[in-house]
Design a protein around this motif. Structure first.
Motif, short mmCIF file in Angstrom:
data_model
loop_
_atom_site.label_atom_id
_atom_site.label_comp_id
_atom_site.label_asym_id
_atom_site.label_seq_id
_atom_site.Cartn_x
_atom_site.Cartn_y
_atom_site.Cartn_z
N ARG A 50 48.62 38.18 38.81
CA ARG A 50 47.60 39.19 39.05
C ARG A 50 48.10 40.57 38.65
O ARG A 50 49.29 40.89 38.79
CB ARG A 50 47.21 39.22 40.53
N SER A 52 47.04 44.69 39.28
CA SER A 52 46.21 45.52 40.15
C SER A 52 46.65 46.97 40.05
O SER A 52 47.74 47.28 39.56
CB SER A 52 46.28 45.04 41.60
N GLN A 54 46.93 50.24 42.67
CA GLN A 54 46.86 50.82 44.01
C GLN A 54 46.83 52.34 43.88
O GLN A 54 47.53 52.89 43.04
CB GLN A 54 48.08 50.41 44.84
N ARG A 67 51.31 34.84 42.76
CA ARG A 67 50.90 34.32 44.07
C ARG A 67 51.77 33.14 44.48
O ARG A 67 52.02 32.23 43.69
CB ARG A 67 49.43 33.89 44.05
N TRP A 72 51.12 37.77 47.64
CA TRP A 72 51.31 38.26 46.27
C TRP A 72 52.66 38.96 46.20
O TRP A 72 52.93 39.88 46.95
CB TRP A 72 50.19 39.22 45.88
N ASP A 275 41.11 47.69 40.36
CA ASP A 275 41.45 48.34 41.63
C ASP A 275 42.50 47.52 42.36
O ASP A 275 43.20 46.70 41.75
CB ASP A 275 40.20 48.53 42.49
N GLN A 276 42.63 47.71 43.66
CA GLN A 276 43.67 47.03 44.42
C GLN A 276 43.44 45.53 44.54
O GLN A 276 44.37 44.78 44.81
CB GLN A 276 43.78 47.65 45.82
N GLN A 277 42.20 45.07 44.35
CA GLN A 277 41.93 43.64 44.35
C GLN A 277 42.47 42.98 43.09
O GLN A 277 42.82 41.81 43.08
CB GLN A 277 40.43 43.37 44.48
N GLY A 278 42.50 43.75 42.01
CA GLY A 278 43.12 43.30 40.78
C GLY A 278 42.31 42.27 40.01
O GLY A 278 41.19 41.91 40.37
N THR A 280 43.11 38.45 37.93
CA THR A 280 44.10 37.41 37.72
C THR A 280 44.17 37.02 36.24
O THR A 280 43.23 37.25 35.48
CB THR A 280 43.79 36.16 38.54
#
Length: 288
Positions: A50, A52, A54, A67, A72, A275-278, A280
């Protein structure tokens, strides 16, 4: 508080995920006409990857993670102040005669990604002894800033070891740089072939080192499908370029300031917010 939470989460993730990482990553920092950082992240095929971003105030932080279970694990990072940091495996070795305060090396990487210069990284270390996670995760770190400074940081048996770059570039694979002080290169364990390959390419093209040469380093040191991601960072533009699974015909670009990922090469035009969710690697592979 956010920074402390990030460090804690990283450390927990490392403890859970260690057993499945191979000893095969390659990182570099080059300062020619422009600066370039790069890393091949080599992992077992069953791990999801992933990417992302932050955000902390005016700072945007890119993280490349994989993961393991519900965690993560962050192995490479870059902030919009131009600081780059990796974690790469080395053979098992644990410090002795520790009498000063300590810090595990994953915490150093996490804290380094909130500053701007190598001098600030050295101040974070201070008089603390750097430690691996005993019996679990043995690591060293390549850290570089946009001002032309790069170091390899390693926990040593008797003391910390910090190795500044020479000749305007630095390469790190999976052997201890401290062993270069007492051993011949061919006798070292951990990616010597990749180290030599990367050094040769960079040295041959140092004066006019460009994006194409950064890709050549990553292609020539790839471990095939086990190289799950190949990343190039341009601190002068805060852009990041990504290839997946040894396929360099399809390239994605991340704009760290705009917090976007877009098609760059071999893909239909497309841009997504990051964003922070990213996002994959599996999701990226569905792009046409």
């Amino acid at each position: 508080m956010m920074k402390k939470t990030l460090v804690t989460a990283l450390t927990i993730g490392l403890l859970l995920g260690v057993a499945s990482i191979g000893l095969a990553c390659t990182g570099f920092a080059v300062y020619g006409d422009q600066a370039y950082y790069g890393m091949n992240t080599d992992l077992s095929l069953h791990h999801e990857v992933r990417f992302s971003i932050q955000s902390y105030g005016d700072q945007n932080l890119f993280l490349g993670s994989f993961r393991h279970g519900h965690q993560w694990i962050n192995m490479v990072g870059y902030n919009n102040r131009g600081l780059f940091a990796t974690l790469q495996m080395v053979p098992e070795r644990f410090p002795e005669n520790v009498s000063t305060p300590t810090m595990i090396i994953p915490e150093l990487k996490a804290r380094a990604l909130h500053v701007e210069t190598i001098q600030e990284v050295k101040e974070i270390i201070g008089d603390q002894r750097l430690l691996p996670i005993r019996g679990q995760f043995y690591l060293h770190s390549l850290i570089a800033d946009r001002f032309g400074n790069a170091i390899v940081v390693e926990p040593g048996v008797e003391k910390n070891h910090i190795f500044p770059m020479e000749d305007n570039y630095q390469v790190m694979t999976n052997f201890y740089h401290q062993d270069l002080l007492t051993m011949d290169l061919e006798d070292l364990e951990g990616g010597v072939d990749r180290y030599l390959t990367a050094n040769n390419i960079i040295r041959d093209h140092l004066e006019g080192f460009a994006l194409e040469h950064a890709w050549k380093v990553l292609q020539e040191t790839s471990q095939g499908l086990y190289t799950r991601s190949s990343l190039i960072f341009q601190p002068q533009t805060n852009q990041i370029f990504i290839a997946l699974s040894d396929d360099f015909s399809r390239i994605w670009k991340i704009d760290l300031e705009q917090k976007e990922i877009s098609a760059f090469k071999g893909l239909e035009a497309r841009t997504e917010t990051l964003d922070q969710q990213g996002i994959t690697a599996s999701e990226m592979m569905t792009w046409e």
